[in-house]
Scaffold this active site. Structure first.
Site, PDB file in Angstrom:
ATOM      1  N   HIS A 148      -2.386  -7.238   9.237  1.00  0.00           N
ATOM      2  CA  HIS A 148      -2.947  -6.393   8.175  1.00  0.00           C
ATOM      3  C   HIS A 148      -1.895  -6.091   7.112  1.00  0.00           C
ATOM      4  O   HIS A 148      -2.157  -6.216   5.910  1.00  0.00           O
ATOM      5  CB  HIS A 148      -3.476  -5.091   8.788  1.00  0.00           C
ATOM      6  CG  HIS A 148      -3.890  -4.064   7.791  1.00  0.00           C
ATOM      7  ND1 HIS A 148      -5.191  -3.915   7.354  1.00  0.00           N
ATOM      8  CD2 HIS A 148      -3.168  -3.121   7.127  1.00  0.00           C
ATOM      9  CE1 HIS A 148      -5.253  -2.939   6.470  1.00  0.00           C
ATOM     10  NE2 HIS A 148      -4.035  -2.426   6.321  1.00  0.00           N
ATOM     11  N   GLU A 149      -0.705  -5.699   7.548  1.00  0.00           N
ATOM     12  CA  GLU A 149       0.350  -5.356   6.597  1.00  0.00           C
ATOM     13  C   GLU A 149       0.815  -6.582   5.808  1.00  0.00           C
ATOM     14  O   GLU A 149       1.070  -6.507   4.607  1.00  0.00           O
ATOM     15  CB  GLU A 149       1.525  -4.707   7.322  1.00  0.00           C
ATOM     16  CG  GLU A 149       1.198  -3.415   8.047  1.00  0.00           C
ATOM     17  CD  GLU A 149       0.559  -2.367   7.144  1.00  0.00           C
ATOM     18  OE1 GLU A 149       0.785  -2.416   5.911  1.00  0.00           O
ATOM     19  OE2 GLU A 149      -0.181  -1.518   7.661  1.00  0.00           O
ATOM     20  N   GLU A 223      -7.838  -2.121   1.278  1.00  0.00           N
ATOM     21  CA  GLU A 223      -7.739  -2.045   2.736  1.00  0.00           C
ATOM     22  C   GLU A 223      -8.729  -2.993   3.407  1.00  0.00           C
ATOM     23  O   GLU A 223      -8.396  -3.653   4.400  1.00  0.00           O
ATOM     24  CB  GLU A 223      -7.971  -0.605   3.210  1.00  0.00           C
ATOM     25  CG  GLU A 223      -6.842   0.356   2.873  1.00  0.00           C
ATOM     26  CD  GLU A 223      -5.504  -0.116   3.400  1.00  0.00           C
ATOM     27  OE1 GLU A 223      -5.442  -0.546   4.573  1.00  0.00           O
ATOM     28  OE2 GLU A 223      -4.530  -0.078   2.641  1.00  0.00           O
TER      29      GLU A 223
END
Length: 295
Positions: A148-149, A223
């Protein structure tokens, strides 16, 4: 890639100036300001330079500030061992899969279950995780968080959010000064400076709060994209597992997760009472989006 970013930066700046010019023209503000000694063109340039400039200075300093404020300890692959070596190797493998330059990898000591990515560019980025996250999550869940990061880095989210923040800054500065100047002309000469100063401060705070709603909205959309990007790297189930673990962690009683292990502004958020200001969508919504995707 850099040509595209420069082009986006220039296009955004032009749109900001054009939008401000259109608004002031429609409202007939220009002649009024000129008649009262305030040059509209100079004000636009001033607000643009300070608004965008301040945002990009923050971006350039983001890695340094994150390391200092969070106490991030950078992992040296030459001397790392155990959990640190394993974490570094995971990031290295995922970065290679995402065709990204190897970012700096760090750990900050905190019971919170969280992680973040920052840095001015893909070639100068930082991925950091909390010690609490490493203690709570298993290998597959940690990989989901790291993916995700790294998706944030691959998507250029730091630059994108800086552009958005810069635009908001420019509008906040411009309209707070326009309105405060107009208010100051309605009082006696000896009161004008005080009225202009106080009203400018109050309006800047008010418009900044409203502007943060806009910034938070765009952050939430990024996100979802980072979740999708992470799912492409490690598989949808690993991403869902990571988010499920976060949800269980934040739904647990406070004494089970430590008083400091509260929602932050990085990968997890639980600000139900201030949803408009939340930079992250609810974990339930993110999990549902992944389950409904084809990744």
């Amino acid at each position: 890639m850099w040509f595209k970013r420069i082009g986006l930066f220039l296009l955004t700046n032009i749109l900001v100036v054009v939008t401000i010019s259109i608004v002031t023209s429609v409202l007939g503000i220009g002649p009024y300001l000129d008649a009262n000694g305030l040059n509209l063109s100079s004000l636009v340039i001033f607000c643009f330079l300070w608004g965008m400039g301040g945002a990009f200075v923050s971006l350039l300093l983001s890695k340094f500030m994150a390391k200092m404020m969070m106490g991030v300890q950078i992992i040296d692959p030459r001397s790392a061992s155990g959990a640190e070596r394993e974490l570094y190797s995971r990031v290295e493998r995922l970065a290679r899969a995402a065709n990204l330059p190897m970012p700096e990898v760090g750990i900050y000591h905190s019971p919170e279950v969280n992680a973040f990515a920052t840095g001015p560019s893909k070639s100068s980025s930082l991925v950091a995780v909390s010690s609490g996250l490493l203690q709570v999550m298993d290998n597959a869940e940690v990989e989901g968080v790291l993916a995700h990061e790294l998706a944030h880095v691959a998507n250029g989210d730091m630059v994108t959010m800086t552009l958005i923040q810069g635009i908001v800054n420019a509008f906040v500065m411009f309209f707070s000064r326009i309105i405060s100047y107009a208010l100051s002309t309605m009082v006696k000469d000896e009161m004008q400076y005080t009225v202009r100063l106080i009203s400018n401060i109050v309006l800047s705070i008010l418009f900044s709060i409203l502007g943060s709603i806009v910034v938070a909205y765009f952050s939430r959309t990024r996100e979802y994209r980072a979740d999708a990007g992470g799912a492409k790297l490690v598989g949808r189930q690993n991403m869902i597992a990571a988010l499920e673990k976060l949800r269980r962690t934040f739904d647990a009683p406070e004494d089970e997760r430590g008083k400091e292990a509260l929602a932050t502004m990085k990968i997890s958020g639980h600000n139900k009472w201030m949803a408009l200001f939340s930079t992250h969508p609810p974990l339930e919504a993110r999990i549902a989006a992944l389950k409904n995707s084809g990744y």
